[in-house]
Scaffold this motif. Structure first.
Motif, PDB file in Angstrom:
ATOM      1  N   ASN A 144       0.785  -1.133  -0.029  1.00 25.00           N
ATOM      2  CA  ASN A 144      -0.138  -0.186   0.150  1.00 25.00           C
ATOM      3  C   ASN A 144       0.864   1.137   0.023  1.00 25.00           C
ATOM      4  OD1 ASN A 144      -2.593   1.169  -0.063  1.00 25.00           O
ATOM      5  ND2 ASN A 144      -2.549   1.545   2.118  1.00 25.00           N
ATOM      6  N   ARG A 146       2.020   3.073   2.352  1.00 24.66           N
ATOM      7  CA  ARG A 146       1.562   3.756   3.424  1.00 24.66           C
ATOM      8  C   ARG A 146       1.649   3.089   4.996  1.00 24.66           C
ATOM      9  NH1 ARG A 146      -0.976   8.572   1.682  1.00 24.66           N
ATOM     10  NH2 ARG A 146      -0.064   9.203  -0.283  1.00 24.66           N
ATOM     11  N   ASN A 148      -0.503   1.961   7.673  1.00 22.30           N
ATOM     12  CA  ASN A 148      -1.741   1.847   8.399  1.00 22.30           C
ATOM     13  C   ASN A 148      -2.222   1.366   9.389  1.00 22.30           C
ATOM     14  OD1 ASN A 148      -3.573   1.267   5.300  1.00 22.30           O
ATOM     15  ND2 ASN A 148      -1.743   2.349   5.455  1.00 22.30           N
ATOM     16  N   PHE A 172      -7.315   2.601   9.425  1.00 23.52           N
ATOM     17  CA  PHE A 172      -7.108   3.851   8.606  1.00 23.52           C
ATOM     18  C   PHE A 172      -6.404   3.465   7.453  1.00 23.52           C
ATOM     19  CE2 PHE A 172      -4.726   7.795   7.721  1.00 23.52           C
ATOM     20  CZ  PHE A 172      -5.769   8.392   7.089  1.00 23.52           C
ATOM     21  N   ASN A 173      -7.155   3.417   6.186  1.00 26.68           N
ATOM     22  CA  ASN A 173      -6.335   2.834   5.042  1.00 26.68           C
ATOM     23  C   ASN A 173      -6.007   4.179   4.080  1.00 26.68           C
ATOM     24  OD1 ASN A 173      -6.152   0.883   2.735  1.00 26.68           O
ATOM     25  ND2 ASN A 173      -7.966   1.799   2.034  1.00 26.68           N
ATOM     26  N   ASP A 174      -4.742   4.646   4.622  1.00 25.49           N
ATOM     27  CA  ASP A 174      -4.208   5.531   3.838  1.00 25.49           C
ATOM     28  C   ASP A 174      -3.606   5.003   2.713  1.00 25.49           C
ATOM     29  OD1 ASP A 174      -3.052   8.042   3.511  1.00 25.49           O
ATOM     30  OD2 ASP A 174      -1.516   7.682   4.772  1.00 25.49           O
ATOM     31  N   ASN A 175      -3.986   5.793   1.291  1.00 29.91           N
ATOM     32  CA  ASN A 175      -3.595   5.316   0.217  1.00 29.91           C
ATOM     33  C   ASN A 175      -3.479   6.536  -0.829  1.00 29.91           C
ATOM     34  OD1 ASN A 175      -6.281   5.167  -1.661  1.00 29.91           O
ATOM     35  ND2 ASN A 175      -6.803   4.850   0.467  1.00 29.91           N
ATOM     36  N   LYS A 176      -3.026   6.074  -2.042  1.00 27.81           N
ATOM     37  CA  LYS A 176      -2.839   7.093  -3.180  1.00 27.81           C
ATOM     38  C   LYS A 176      -3.894   6.611  -4.145  1.00 27.81           C
ATOM     39  CE  LYS A 176       2.110   7.281  -2.453  1.00 27.81           C
ATOM     40  NZ  LYS A 176       3.432   7.053  -2.992  1.00 27.81           N
ATOM     41  N   LYS A 181     -10.833   5.545   3.205  1.00 36.91           N
ATOM     42  CA  LYS A 181      -9.657   5.558   4.299  1.00 36.91           C
ATOM     43  C   LYS A 181     -10.091   5.017   5.727  1.00 36.91           C
ATOM     44  CE  LYS A 181      -6.509   9.037   2.369  1.00 36.91           C
ATOM     45  NZ  LYS A 181      -5.838  10.121   2.640  1.00 36.91           N
ATOM     46  N   ASP A 182     -11.430   5.209   5.874  1.00 31.87           N
ATOM     47  CA  ASP A 182     -11.848   4.720   7.143  1.00 31.87           C
ATOM     48  C   ASP A 182     -12.613   3.269   6.774  1.00 31.87           C
ATOM     49  OD1 ASP A 182     -11.266   6.928   8.657  1.00 31.87           O
ATOM     50  OD2 ASP A 182     -13.010   7.876   7.677  1.00 31.87           O
ATOM     51  N   SER A 210     -13.499  -0.818   0.356  1.00 29.16           N
ATOM     52  CA  SER A 210     -12.550   0.365   0.212  1.00 29.16           C
ATOM     53  C   SER A 210     -12.765   1.287  -1.441  1.00 29.16           C
ATOM     54  CB  SER A 210     -10.953  -0.245   0.240  1.00 29.16           C
ATOM     55  OG  SER A 210     -10.663  -0.846  -1.045  1.00 29.16           O
TER      56      SER A 210
END
Length: 260
Positions: A144, A146, A148, A172-176, A181-182, A210
């Motif tokens: 990912n 990032r 998470n 917390f699905n931080d991504n590009k 994200k939640d 997601s």
């Protein structure tokens, strides 16, 4: 733990890629994961160590694309109520209908702790915070890229021959990629003694999709068997069915857990 990443990979630059990280998720009194995604409230105990190794193969029913994952987890009992663990997956994802075209390598590793903070008779509660590390190559669809963070709340009930666990988790699905994200997930599992050294397991679960464009949340069901040759060794097999939007995937896997 990273439960499923089918939807992330299906919408990556390798649109056809899909994968699953199954710790996939062990005696009934301290079930350690595979083949279940549902966490139990059991801990290892002070200075005890457990090593888990699992192998899973996932298949999309329509396209027949496949994905393999090998996951290794080491857990150490810091106290009688607190475990710390490190988990690392290796992935191999088919990226076209040609079986010779695939991406493979280390996926995103994770560090987590599990704290059994309450026990009263057969009932218990536990908390499991987790941090997923960007160790996989995102350019190949293996990670990912990032950090998470997330956490799981666990409710457990343990009888003489049947144990129940319920989970409610957040990541917390931080991504590009523009994904949500939640991400929440929930699941419920049953572990039942079938014979002196054999247990049957089953679970139902769901998690928030997601894909921000979809309102359908993936659901899954798992069944499996765990053989306990001794108090220090467990062998398991499992089958999981996953419904993601209109796509259906299934996975089969096997695992081993050794305790010291």
């Amino acid at each position: 733990m990273d439960m499923f990443v089918f939807d992330d990979f299906l919408r990556s630059r390798y649109g056809a890629i899909f994968s699953v990280a199954l710790c996939l998720m062990l005696p009934t009194h301290a079930f350690a994961g595979h083949p279940l995604a549902t966490e139990d409230s059991g801990v290892q105990g002070r200075d005890n160590v457990q090593f888990e190794l699992s192998v899973d193969r996932a298949v999309e029913r329509d396209s027949r694309l496949t994905s393999q994952s090998v996951n290794a987890t080491v857990t150490y009992g810091m106290t009688d109520a607190l475990d710390v663990a490190f988990s690392a997956p290796w992935l191999r994802n088919q990226i076209s209908e040609d079986p010779d075209k695939f991406q493979r390598g280390v996926g995103d590793a994770s560090i987590f702790v599990k704290w059994r903070n309450y026990q009263d008779g057969k009932f218990s509660l536990a908390l499991k915070p987790i941090l997923t590390l960007p160790t996989g190559d995102s350019a190949k669809g293996l990670g990912n890229d990032r950090l998470n963070p997330g956490g799981t709340g666990v409710l457990g009930w343990g009888g003489d021959s049947v144990s129940l666990s319920a989970n409610l988790a957040y990541t917390f699905n931080d991504n590009k990629l523009g994904d949500r994200k939640d991400i929440w997930s929930s699941s419920f599992s049953v572990v039942a003694a079938l014979a002196n050294r054999l247990s049957g397991v089953a679970e139902l679960g769901a998690y928030r999709n997601s894909n921000a464009a979809s309102r359908k949340n993936p659901v899954f069901a798992t069944v499996g068997l765990v053989f306990h040759p001794s108090d220090k060794l467990d062998l398991d097999i499992g089958y999981r069915n996953l419904l993601l939007d209109s796509r259906r995937q299934y996975s089969i896997g096997a695992g081993i857990a050794v305790r010291r």
